[in-house]
Design an enzyme around this catalytic site. Structure first.
Site, short mmCIF file in Angstrom:
data_model
loop_
_atom_site.label_atom_id
_atom_site.label_comp_id
_atom_site.label_asym_id
_atom_site.label_seq_id
_atom_site.Cartn_x
_atom_site.Cartn_y
_atom_site.Cartn_z
N ILE A 232 -10.44 8.50 -3.05
CA ILE A 232 -10.69 7.97 -1.71
C ILE A 232 -10.30 9.02 -0.69
O ILE A 232 -9.24 9.66 -0.82
CB ILE A 232 -9.89 6.67 -1.47
CG1 ILE A 232 -10.17 5.65 -2.58
CG2 ILE A 232 -10.21 6.10 -0.10
CD1 ILE A 232 -11.60 5.15 -2.65
N ASN B 165 0.80 -1.22 0.00
CA ASN B 165 0.00 0.00 0.00
C ASN B 165 0.84 1.27 0.00
O ASN B 165 0.35 2.32 -0.42
CB ASN B 165 -0.92 0.00 1.22
CG ASN B 165 -1.64 1.31 1.41
OD1 ASN B 165 -2.54 1.65 0.64
ND2 ASN B 165 -1.26 2.07 2.42
N TYR C 92 3.04 9.93 -12.09
CA TYR C 92 2.31 9.00 -11.22
C TYR C 92 1.66 7.87 -12.01
O TYR C 92 1.72 6.70 -11.63
CB TYR C 92 1.26 9.78 -10.45
CG TYR C 92 0.50 9.02 -9.41
CD1 TYR C 92 1.11 8.63 -8.22
CD2 TYR C 92 -0.84 8.70 -9.58
CE1 TYR C 92 0.41 7.94 -7.23
CE2 TYR C 92 -1.56 8.02 -8.61
CZ TYR C 92 -0.93 7.63 -7.45
OH TYR C 92 -1.63 6.96 -6.48
#
Length: 255
Positions: free
Chosen positions: A190, A92, A157
């Site tokens: 999120i 993560n 990214y």
């Protein structure tokens, strides 16, 4: 609680906050022993204490996923503390990037790929041998909606997260004969500190995001944790090499 991760030892990187914290809490709720790894000592201590208060079996370590020696030491220490090898790895740990391709330095490029891609490989390399020997294990890589589509102003990214999805597929094929599964999860918007950083960096990003989401809301870390823990469990025993979107339908919207 379904107990779908009972007898598993789940190692979560970037576990101190946000999605990583939610995954660690959900894994513990599902019966796993949980190992936490992060570079943020204070927040890591808070999350560790939170898990301990639930009665979960937990160990934590401050470590850098981009450093080969640190990865080797911390994985060994966490497994030793818990008394069992790692059976589930959740990669993560990650970082955002907001570079100009014509101005970005090599050092800045490397810093993005070190965390978002190389770190996941180093962690996988550290935990896979015991999984292969036991004929059981699972890896879940937290990629991003940016692996499929992206936005201006976030170079490079998307390249790093696309690489993570590609690595997921390659690893899945290589370790499948050993009954080890490797999947990716691609969150969309999120509610985390990294999203707030994005909203603060890109003008009008928050308003634009809310307007285009088919479900009309931003997701929560718990939404991602549910999918991750399913993929980590035996309930997903026939799922490998996949990239699951947790994006509120944003990735299928034409415009």
């Amino acid at each position: 609680m379904t107990g779908r991760l009972t007898d598993e030892v789940v190692l979560v990187t970037g576990a101190a906050r946000g999605i990583g914290r939610a995954i660690a809490l959900k894994a513990a709720e599902e019966g796993a022993a949980v190992a936490l790894l992060d570079v943020l000592p204070d927040q890591l201590a808070t999350t560790t204490a939170e898990l301990e208060q639930t009665g979960a079996t937990v160990a934590s370590a401050v470590g850098d996923v981009t450093d080969e020696d640190s990865v080797r030491r911390t994985v060994a220490t966490l497994a030793e503390t818990l008394g069992r090898p790692i059976t589930v790895l959740v990669n993560n740990a990650g970082k955002n990037a907001y570079a100009d391709a014509t101005q970005m330095t090599v050092a800045e490029w490397d810093s993005v790929f070190d965390v978002d891609l190389k770190g996941a490989w180093l962690m996988a390399r550290a935990v896979l041998p015991p999984m292969i020997e036991a004929g059981h294990g699972a890896i879940v890589n937290i990629a991003s909606i940016h692996s499929q589509l992206t936005t201006a102003g976030m170079f490079p990214y998307a390249a790093a997260k696309s690489g993570l999805v590609g690595m997921t597929r390659s690893l899945a094929l290589d370790v499948a004969p050993h009954n080890v599964r490797v999947n990716a999860v691609s969150p969309g918007y999120i509610a985390t500190d990294l999203l707030e950083e994005f909203f603060d960096t890109i003008p009008n990003a928050r308003e634009s995001a809310l307007k285009v989401h088919p479900l009309g809301r931003i997701g929560t870390p718990e939404n991602v944790a549910e999918v991750v823990c399913f993929l980590a469990s035996r309930a997903a025993a026939f799922v490998t090499g996949a990239n699951w979107a947790v994006d509120g339908g944003l990735g299928v919207r034409y415009a």
